[in-house]
Design a protein around this motif. Sequence first.
Motif, mmCIF file in Angstrom:
data_model
loop_
_atom_site.group_PDB
_atom_site.id
_atom_site.type_symbol
_atom_site.label_atom_id
_atom_site.label_comp_id
_atom_site.label_asym_id
_atom_site.label_seq_id
_atom_site.Cartn_x
_atom_site.Cartn_y
_atom_site.Cartn_z
ATOM 1 N N PRO A 109 0.839 -1.205 0.000
ATOM 2 C CA PRO A 109 0.000 0.000 0.000
ATOM 3 C C PRO A 109 0.871 1.251 0.000
ATOM 4 O O PRO A 109 1.864 1.331 0.725
ATOM 5 N N VAL A 110 0.502 2.206 -0.835
ATOM 6 C CA VAL A 110 1.202 3.489 -0.931
ATOM 7 C C VAL A 110 0.155 4.590 -0.963
ATOM 8 O O VAL A 110 -1.029 4.333 -1.174
ATOM 9 N N VAL A 111 0.594 5.811 -0.758
ATOM 10 C CA VAL A 111 -0.302 6.962 -0.882
ATOM 11 C C VAL A 111 0.058 7.676 -2.174
ATOM 12 O O VAL A 111 1.220 7.992 -2.420
ATOM 13 N N ARG A 112 -0.973 7.894 -2.998
ATOM 14 C CA ARG A 112 -0.772 8.628 -4.248
ATOM 15 C C ARG A 112 -1.382 10.013 -4.071
ATOM 16 O O ARG A 112 -2.521 10.159 -3.644
ATOM 17 N N LEU A 113 -0.572 11.013 -4.394
ATOM 18 C CA LEU A 113 -1.014 12.405 -4.288
ATOM 19 C C LEU A 113 -1.707 12.830 -5.576
ATOM 20 O O LEU A 113 -1.556 12.189 -6.620
ATOM 21 N N ALA A 114 -2.431 13.922 -5.518
ATOM 22 C CA ALA A 114 -3.135 14.436 -6.691
ATOM 23 C C ALA A 114 -2.163 14.715 -7.837
ATOM 24 O O ALA A 114 -2.512 14.585 -9.002
ATOM 25 N N SER A 115 -0.926 15.060 -7.505
ATOM 26 C CA SER A 115 0.096 15.335 -8.521
ATOM 27 C C SER A 115 0.580 14.068 -9.223
ATOM 28 O O SER A 115 1.295 14.131 -10.208
ATOM 29 N N GLY A 116 0.231 12.898 -8.661
ATOM 30 C CA GLY A 116 0.694 11.628 -9.206
ATOM 31 C C GLY A 116 1.872 11.056 -8.446
ATOM 32 O O GLY A 116 2.250 9.902 -8.648
ATOM 33 N N ARG A 117 2.455 11.846 -7.577
ATOM 34 C CA ARG A 117 3.589 11.374 -6.781
ATOM 35 C C ARG A 117 3.132 10.260 -5.842
ATOM 36 O O ARG A 117 2.066 10.332 -5.240
ATOM 37 N N GLU A 118 3.963 9.250 -5.730
ATOM 38 C CA GLU A 118 3.667 8.096 -4.888
ATOM 39 C C GLU A 118 4.557 8.124 -3.646
ATOM 40 O O GLU A 118 5.770 8.276 -3.757
ATOM 41 N N ILE A 119 3.947 7.980 -2.467
ATOM 42 C CA ILE A 119 4.693 7.988 -1.210
ATOM 43 C C ILE A 119 4.660 6.580 -0.625
ATOM 44 O O ILE A 119 3.584 6.059 -0.316
ATOM 45 N N ASP A 120 5.825 5.969 -0.475
ATOM 46 C CA ASP A 120 5.915 4.642 0.136
ATOM 47 C C ASP A 120 5.947 4.827 1.647
ATOM 48 O O ASP A 120 7.005 4.862 2.270
ATOM 49 N N VAL A 121 4.756 4.969 2.223
ATOM 50 C CA VAL A 121 4.651 5.285 3.639
ATOM 51 C C VAL A 121 5.137 4.138 4.526
ATOM 52 O O VAL A 121 5.662 4.371 5.617
ATOM 53 N N VAL A 122 4.996 2.908 4.060
ATOM 54 C CA VAL A 122 5.438 1.764 4.870
ATOM 55 C C VAL A 122 6.961 1.766 5.006
ATOM 56 O O VAL A 122 7.495 1.563 6.101
#
Length: 146
Positions: A109-122
């Motif tokens: 699971p990752v967080v995708r921002l409106a800009s398309g950037r993906e954050i690997d929060v785990v």
Amino acid sequence: MNMSFLDKWRKRLHVEHPVPLADSVRADPGSVVELLSECELLRAQADSAGVELDDSAGSLEALDQLQPVWRDDPEVVPWLGNDAGLYLGTVLVRTVHGAVWEVRSDGQPVVRLASGREIDVVATGHAWADVGAPELSQVYAEVAES
């Protein structure tokens, strides 16, 4: 050794056709958000230190101030890191406009921002639990202003 109760337990857990998490996110995003936000171990650690996790940026700052007593238990660190990452993701999804949970093809699971950037929060949560850096509040601040 034959333990019949284990056989019954295993059969109960057996699912004929498991639904991939990515399909679940598309089908019922609300329930997946709730599942990812549970973070029971992190919530227990925070509660024992008197920190309330209310899904706010302030709670991330409070987590950053906790004494890292979990580092004394190598079995707890990976679980707590996972929870810390999921909690960071929960705060991002609930407070940053356009941020959504997404599940990679590998199941991460990752967080995708409106800009398309993906954050690997785990991965971020694991680094925080292991060494304390980056701070969760720092990651939040960077993401929220982008």
